[in-house]
Design an enzyme around this catalytic site. Sequence first.
Site, PDB file in Angstrom:
ATOM      1  N   ASN A 156       3.776  -1.119   4.454  1.00 42.97           N
ATOM      2  CA  ASN A 156       2.542  -0.985   3.676  1.00 42.97           C
ATOM      3  C   ASN A 156       2.335  -2.304   2.937  1.00 42.97           C
ATOM      4  O   ASN A 156       3.018  -2.574   1.953  1.00 42.97           O
ATOM      5  CB  ASN A 156       2.692   0.191   2.692  1.00 42.97           C
ATOM      6  CG  ASN A 156       1.518   0.294   1.731  1.00 42.97           C
ATOM      7  OD1 ASN A 156       0.487  -0.350   1.914  1.00 42.97           O
ATOM      8  ND2 ASN A 156       1.683   1.106   0.694  1.00 42.97           N
TER       9      ASN A 156
ATOM     10  N   LYS B  24      -0.181  -3.211   1.251  1.00 49.22           N
ATOM     11  CA  LYS B  24      -1.015  -3.058   0.042  1.00 49.22           C
ATOM     12  C   LYS B  24      -2.092  -4.157   0.028  1.00 49.22           C
ATOM     13  O   LYS B  24      -2.556  -4.555   1.079  1.00 49.22           O
ATOM     14  CB  LYS B  24      -0.129  -3.065  -1.196  1.00 49.22           C
ATOM     15  CG  LYS B  24       1.058  -2.092  -1.060  1.00 49.22           C
ATOM     16  CD  LYS B  24       1.751  -1.817  -2.349  1.00 49.22           C
ATOM     17  CE  LYS B  24       2.876  -0.813  -2.106  1.00 49.22           C
ATOM     18  NZ  LYS B  24       3.555  -0.382  -3.298  1.00 49.22           N
TER      19      LYS B  24
ATOM     20  N   HIS C  48      -1.544   7.744  -1.209  1.00 49.81           N
ATOM     21  CA  HIS C  48      -0.521   6.902  -1.833  1.00 49.81           C
ATOM     22  C   HIS C  48      -0.615   7.027  -3.356  1.00 49.81           C
ATOM     23  O   HIS C  48      -1.709   7.181  -3.899  1.00 49.81           O
ATOM     24  CB  HIS C  48      -0.717   5.442  -1.401  1.00 49.81           C
ATOM     25  CG  HIS C  48       0.431   4.571  -1.807  1.00 49.81           C
ATOM     26  ND1 HIS C  48       0.551   4.064  -3.078  1.00 49.81           N
ATOM     27  CD2 HIS C  48       1.525   4.156  -1.121  1.00 49.81           C
ATOM     28  CE1 HIS C  48       1.681   3.369  -3.159  1.00 49.81           C
ATOM     29  NE2 HIS C  48       2.283   3.402  -1.983  1.00 49.81           N
TER      30      HIS C  48
ATOM     31  N   GLU D 247      -0.551   4.946  -5.615  1.00 53.02           N
ATOM     32  CA  GLU D 247      -1.457   3.975  -6.253  1.00 53.02           C
ATOM     33  C   GLU D 247      -2.914   4.426  -6.121  1.00 53.02           C
ATOM     34  O   GLU D 247      -3.736   4.160  -6.983  1.00 53.02           O
ATOM     35  CB  GLU D 247      -1.223   2.579  -5.639  1.00 53.02           C
ATOM     36  CG  GLU D 247       0.085   1.987  -6.138  1.00 53.02           C
ATOM     37  CD  GLU D 247       0.778   1.046  -5.165  1.00 53.02           C
ATOM     38  OE1 GLU D 247       0.138   0.563  -4.219  1.00 53.02           O
ATOM     39  OE2 GLU D 247       1.992   0.803  -5.361  1.00 53.02           O
TER      40      GLU D 247
ATOM     41  N   GLU E 113       7.714   9.463  -1.827  1.00 54.30           N
ATOM     42  CA  GLU E 113       7.793   8.212  -2.569  1.00 54.30           C
ATOM     43  C   GLU E 113       7.845   8.517  -4.070  1.00 54.30           C
ATOM     44  O   GLU E 113       6.792   8.675  -4.708  1.00 54.30           O
ATOM     45  CB  GLU E 113       6.570   7.345  -2.291  1.00 54.30           C
ATOM     46  CG  GLU E 113       6.407   6.958  -0.836  1.00 54.30           C
ATOM     47  CD  GLU E 113       5.623   5.659  -0.689  1.00 54.30           C
ATOM     48  OE1 GLU E 113       6.164   4.728  -0.090  1.00 54.30           O
ATOM     49  OE2 GLU E 113       4.500   5.561  -1.208  1.00 54.30           O
TER      50      GLU E 113
ATOM     51  N   GLY F 250       8.051  -0.305  -6.049  1.00 61.23           N
ATOM     52  CA  GLY F 250       7.865  -1.662  -6.543  1.00 61.23           C
ATOM     53  C   GLY F 250       8.688  -1.975  -7.780  1.00 61.23           C
ATOM     54  O   GLY F 250       8.465  -2.981  -8.450  1.00 61.23           O
TER      55      GLY F 250
ATOM     56  N   SER G 115      11.085   0.966  -2.909  1.00 59.94           N
ATOM     57  CA  SER G 115      12.075  -0.122  -2.952  1.00 59.94           C
ATOM     58  C   SER G 115      13.124  -0.035  -1.839  1.00 59.94           C
ATOM     59  O   SER G 115      14.289  -0.366  -2.043  1.00 59.94           O
ATOM     60  CB  SER G 115      12.759  -0.180  -4.329  1.00 59.94           C
ATOM     61  OG  SER G 115      11.790  -0.413  -5.334  1.00 59.94           O
TER      62      SER G 115
HETATM   63  P1  PGA Z   1       7.888  -0.649  -2.314  1.00 64.61           P
HETATM   64  O1  PGA Z   1       6.558   0.163  -1.988  1.00 64.61           O
HETATM   65  O2  PGA Z   1       8.723  -0.660  -1.079  1.00 64.61           O
HETATM   66  O3  PGA Z   1       7.430  -2.027  -2.709  1.00 64.61           O
HETATM   67  O4  PGA Z   1       8.568   0.069  -3.445  1.00 64.61           O
HETATM   68  C1  PGA Z   1       6.569   1.315  -1.211  1.00 64.61           C
HETATM   69  C2  PGA Z   1       5.189   1.926  -1.153  1.00 64.61           C
HETATM   70  O5  PGA Z   1       4.485   1.900  -2.155  1.00 64.61           O
HETATM   71  O6  PGA Z   1       4.758   2.436  -0.096  1.00 64.61           O
END
Ligand code: PGA
Length: 256
Positions: free
Chosen positions: A9, A11, A96, A98, A168, A174, A214
């Site tokens: 992803n 983003k 997601h 976000e 998640e 992140g 992460s």
């Molecule tokens: P990340 O993001 O691996 O940077 O923690 C995962 C995601 O948001 O899909």
Amino acid sequence: MRKFLIAGNWKMNAGPVEAKNLAGEINSWAKDNSFKSEVVICPPYVSIPFVAKEFRSTECKVGAQNVHNQDNGAYTGEISTSMLKELECEFVIVGHSERREYFEESDELISKKTLKSLTDGLKPIVCVGEKLDERKSNSHKKVVKYQVEAALNGVSAKQAENLVIAYEPVWAIGTGETATPEQAQEMHHFIRSLLEEKWNKGVSDSVRILYGGSMKPGNAKELLSQPDVDGGLIGGASLDSGSFTEIISISESISK
Ligand code: PGA
């Protein structure tokens, strides 16, 4: 047997030029290495055609990070399922955290997007996960149960063949913090039990449940080795082709 799905992803990173380069690096790795895991990259909309073009010569696939639930019309700024399919997308990330947090996507909207994607032949990667305070107050299972049931409202057992779920935990996205393999396994197993309740064991055994938050080469082996972890949704580490392809290699080294 569930095939691993390793999904990147990106983003809001990697515009067309950067995306082409990054996809090119992943693609040259894919040409030199054989792999059984399914691999998909979800770039920003504007970069999708460039990634799709790179990936035409390998098994790597392209997906999107979001989609609208209507076919077309006066929805300024939105993108439909048919547009994504025209760009060779096979997958789409739905709900997601976000999107839930910064764009106020509700469980109801996420459910519409999930159903629309499945109906129109896209494979949704439906994201669920609790926030830190919810984990601390021990309500993480309740929250995830609600999100899973809401998102899958109206989805048939037949449609579930194309469904992917991503667990998640918001506190791990992140942040460099990762759920322990035990925490991931416990929640994945719980989600699978919800799928069994909704449909049946055959369906729940076949739906892939990815872990996201992460994931990186240093922790991928332990996470992916868990019996109910069927792949990863990888943010930060997918922006580095070396790390991303290392995670694919790690998935290849695990037999379940
Ligand atoms: P990340 O993001 O691996 O940077 O923690 C995962 C995601 O948001 O899909």
